[in-house]
Design an enzyme around this catalytic site. Sequence first.
Site, PDB file in Angstrom:
ATOM      1  N   HIS A  25      33.954  32.600  36.244  1.00  0.00           N
ATOM      2  CA  HIS A  25      34.165  33.653  37.243  1.00  0.00           C
ATOM      3  C   HIS A  25      35.122  33.180  38.342  1.00  0.00           C
ATOM      4  O   HIS A  25      36.094  33.865  38.670  1.00  0.00           O
ATOM      5  CB  HIS A  25      32.823  34.049  37.851  1.00  0.00           C
ATOM      6  N   GLU A  26      34.823  32.029  38.915  1.00  0.00           N
ATOM      7  CA  GLU A  26      35.636  31.541  40.023  1.00  0.00           C
ATOM      8  C   GLU A  26      37.022  31.116  39.555  1.00  0.00           C
ATOM      9  O   GLU A  26      38.005  31.259  40.299  1.00  0.00           O
ATOM     10  CB  GLU A  26      34.931  30.375  40.731  1.00  0.00           C
ATOM     11  N   HIS A  29      39.350  34.028  39.686  1.00  0.00           N
ATOM     12  CA  HIS A  29      39.926  34.217  41.027  1.00  0.00           C
ATOM     13  C   HIS A  29      41.030  33.189  41.282  1.00  0.00           C
ATOM     14  O   HIS A  29      42.123  33.527  41.753  1.00  0.00           O
ATOM     15  CB  HIS A  29      38.844  34.028  42.100  1.00  0.00           C
TER      16      HIS A  29
END
Length: 377
Positions: A25-26, A29
């Site tokens: 997920h990170e 980003h």
Amino acid sequence: MLETPGFAFTIVAFLAVLGPLVFVHEYGHYIVGRWCGVKSDTFSIGFGRKIVSWTDKRGTEWKIGWLPLGGYVQFAGDRDAVSQPDAEWQQLPAEQKSHTFPAQPVWKRSLIVAAGPVTNFLFAILILAGFAWVGGTPVTPPVAGGIEAGSAADTAGLRTGDRIVEIDGRPIEVFGDIPMAVAHRPGEAMQVRVVSGGSERMVALTPRLVKEKDPFGKEYERAIIGLAPPPAQLQPVTLLEAPAVGLRQTWQIVRQTGEVLGQFLTGRRSIKDMNGPVKIAEISGQAATLGIASLIFFIALISINLGFINLLPLPMLDGGHLLFYAYEAIRRRPAPPQVQEWAFRFGFAAVVSLMLVVTFNDLGSLGLWDGIARLIG
């Protein structure tokens, strides 16, 4: 019946599930931020005091925190881990300022924020596509192989050989679509389109709730309509076909998750049914006990849920940021700082309250409150 996994094994399995998903997920980003020319100050897996850290050649500090319940990427110009702008970012030299997150146009900020949940979905699609490629995909037709006496299907007049083609407007392509459509809807009247002997008809039926036991002897509930499947069929899947299969399965899970959320919001389902990190840890241990394939499939399931939850329009979550960026794109100016600040506070309170509720439920499902009540009594 299988033996319940021990505490240490469960914790290791939980970290094996959550750690990669937080990273994925990170990293979504982070990598889109890099493509957009934004400097990342910190990439953290976990919160709180760091256990280990290092700084790469781009000046990004990579660290692992002691509380492994999430993570964050803090971009240049961010005040904190949830991308609240730093008041001093506008005073930076022009070169440094151009690489801060707040200085980017709204479309770039939106891409960076959306990249986290999107990467979770892509990760799940990749896993499910891999399973389909290796083991094939179920193509068992949605035909009643048998009817349970006294069940909703029996009461509605369904008979062996009837084909279910639609449930409440949802197309039914394979038998596995039927439990996906009804398992979370006990007591809800449903319109079912049935084909039998070349003719088509609509029937109304209401799934009933049944209690069953998992391989570890724990009870769980689901709704059924009383159809037995015909003999199972699997269809081989080529490497080129596999992504489409993974995408379809991911969409089915997203749709079901959305329907369950709607039940919570409308009061058709009790908040007692909500689960959180403790329950995820318990199921992680059980999935790992059943084998690596079961654990990987569970990772895909949690990845989909993580992506879905992060798109909810709460200010602390990615969906909340996207909501403000949509406002900014439409009005050609950001929402007033006071509004953003109060929205952030509301979002923080909502997330904390939700975590308390699901943790209370999780501990109850483990028998903690019953044990305390017996001790007091």
